[in-house]
Structure formats: C-alpha cells, structure tokens
Design an enzyme around this catalytic site. Sequence first.
Site, PDB file in Angstrom:
ATOM      1  CD  GLU A 101      30.930  14.762   5.043  1.00  0.00           C
ATOM      2  OE1 GLU A 101      30.903  14.183   6.138  1.00  0.00           O
ATOM      3  OE2 GLU A 101      31.197  15.973   4.928  1.00  0.00           O
ATOM      4  CG  ASP A 128      25.316  19.939   5.047  1.00  0.00           C
ATOM      5  OD1 ASP A 128      26.449  20.017   4.552  1.00  0.00           O
ATOM      6  OD2 ASP A 128      25.108  19.794   6.266  1.00  0.00           O
TER       7      ASP A 128
END
Length: 332
Positions: free
Chosen positions: A214, A44
Amino acid sequence: MRNYYLLLLIAGIFMVQACKQNKQPVEEVKEMSGNPIFEGRYADPEGIIFDDKYWIYPTYSDLYEKQVFMDAFSSPDLVNWTKHERVIDTSGVKWVNRALWAPAILKKDDKYFLFFGGNDIQSDDEYGGIGVAVADKPEGPFKDHIGKPLIDKFYNGAQPIDQYVFKDKDGSYYIYYGGWRHCNVAKLNDDFTAIVPMEDGTMYKEVTPENYVEGPFMFIKNDKYYFLWSEGGWGGPNYKVAYAISDSPFGPFERIGTILEQEAGIATGAGHNSIIHEPKSDKWYMVYHRRPLTEKHRDDRETCIDEMFFDENGHIVPVKMTFEGVKSNPLK
C-alpha cells in the site's frame, strides 16, 4: 562629596538587582524539529510546500469509527509547527462515516484539492472509496468536490485507498492508489471530477511492484521517476518503505531495495511516507509515521521527519530514523 558617590554606587547596585529580578527569561531558540514533530497519534503523513510554509496532512490514528476528521500542521521552518484542527470532517463529506484516511493534497488554479480514502470498503457491494474535497485555503475548511467517491470499485484487485496525486512533466495529473497488494494508476481530468482514459484507452492500469502492499508515492529527480511504497503489515513492527526508479510514470517499477524500516532502540512500524523537496537548499526530507518502542497497539503511531540523501548513482540512501529530526530550514 565622598558620601555622594557612595550613594550613587549603592543606588546603581540596587538598580542592577532590580533589573535582574524583572528580566524576562530568554526564549530558547529551537534548532531541531525533534521526532515526533508534533504531539498526538497521527499516521500516513502527506508533506508539501505551499508558498512560504511547510504543510503536513496526516491521518488521525484511532479506531475506524473515530476517524471522522483530519487535522493539518504548518511550519515556516520544519521546527515550529502550528496545528489546524479539523480541516476536513464528515460534516463536509456526507458519504463518509468512518475511516477517513491517508490524505493527498495539491494546489491547482488557486484552489486546494484534498484526496482521501473513506469507509474502508471491503467489496464492490459497499459504498465508499477515494474522494476529493476542495478549499480556498490550505487550512480549509475542505468540502466535498463531487458529492460522491471518485473511485468506488476494486479495479485490478486494488482496494480504493492510499491515493497519491502526481503532476507529470507534461502537465497531466495521475492518481496512484491501492491496498490489498495491488497498485493502480489512473488519469484525472482537468477539474478532478472524474477518471479519464489514458492514451491507450486504459482507465486503470496496474503498476504493482514486487512486495507492494500500500501507500504509493511518486517524485521526479533528474528526469527519473522515483516510485515509493509500503510493505509488511501496517499494524505490526515490520512495516517498511521500498522504492524503484523508472523512465516512465507507468513503470515498469523494478524494486531496488528498502529505504526505511524499524530500528532497534528507535521505533518499529515505520512506513507510509511522503517526500518534501526544498529546492532553495536542495534538501530532501522523508515524512513518515512510526510506532514508539513503548507502544504495541496498531494505532499508536506518530509522525516524524528525517533527511533523505542520494548516492552518486542517484539511488536513495536508506533513511536513518532519529529522535533529533531535522535542522531548521526557513522558507523565507
């Protein structure tokens, strides 16, 4: 006289040999970043430029109970990286006890604001969500800015995780976020302590594009809003990135196509990206995580970078994953 010159010759030979023996090896100049760009399990990644350095803030990729801190990495040239350990941890954010996730960062008024997800809440009955921390330096230490979550409920079905904070052309700041296949946008107040109503009075506007799961990200190019997100399952091989282009930060975001996904012979599970634009060279870079072909566990993720290009219509050309990474691009 002949013997004198002979002695000088022999002495010179010995001096050359001595110099060769004492000569320090020349350090090899690294011209490519390589992928992954630094060691360790990280995912991420949020990439950004602060002053004369590139910075990457990733999630520490491990079991949720072990995700109680974040490291950061800085580089003058995208090739040589310095690790800054524990720029934030749960000692500085008391309400988080697990799943410290997906940092987003920006600089405002000489302060650095780090947004994060905490505790992986599964319902409104659990405590956690999206928080914000602040520091005087990009390497921290970051401390809790408001002492509680900024967003702690499921609005429009969006799990409060995976936030990205975006500064619009008019100076407004918006937060895009959401898991569980829903994406919201909300407006931040000036000091990032609260969500405030947008012009139409809406607090949380759903902007979910087709196939969204997401990891939202936004940037502006040629007055167009490029919205990117991740699809598929983050723990499996089919994780990927898709995008849309809009005239407004509120959409609509019509899916154009996939621009990052697993590649045979390279890696699987490629997704949850950010974008770095280096304006001096006008180069665009996608920073993302992927899973090596030798690994199968969900948390075996590594942070990588590859260059991103646009076609004549302004569309993003699918990013080709490499082991070489990108060329050195010094900011100074």
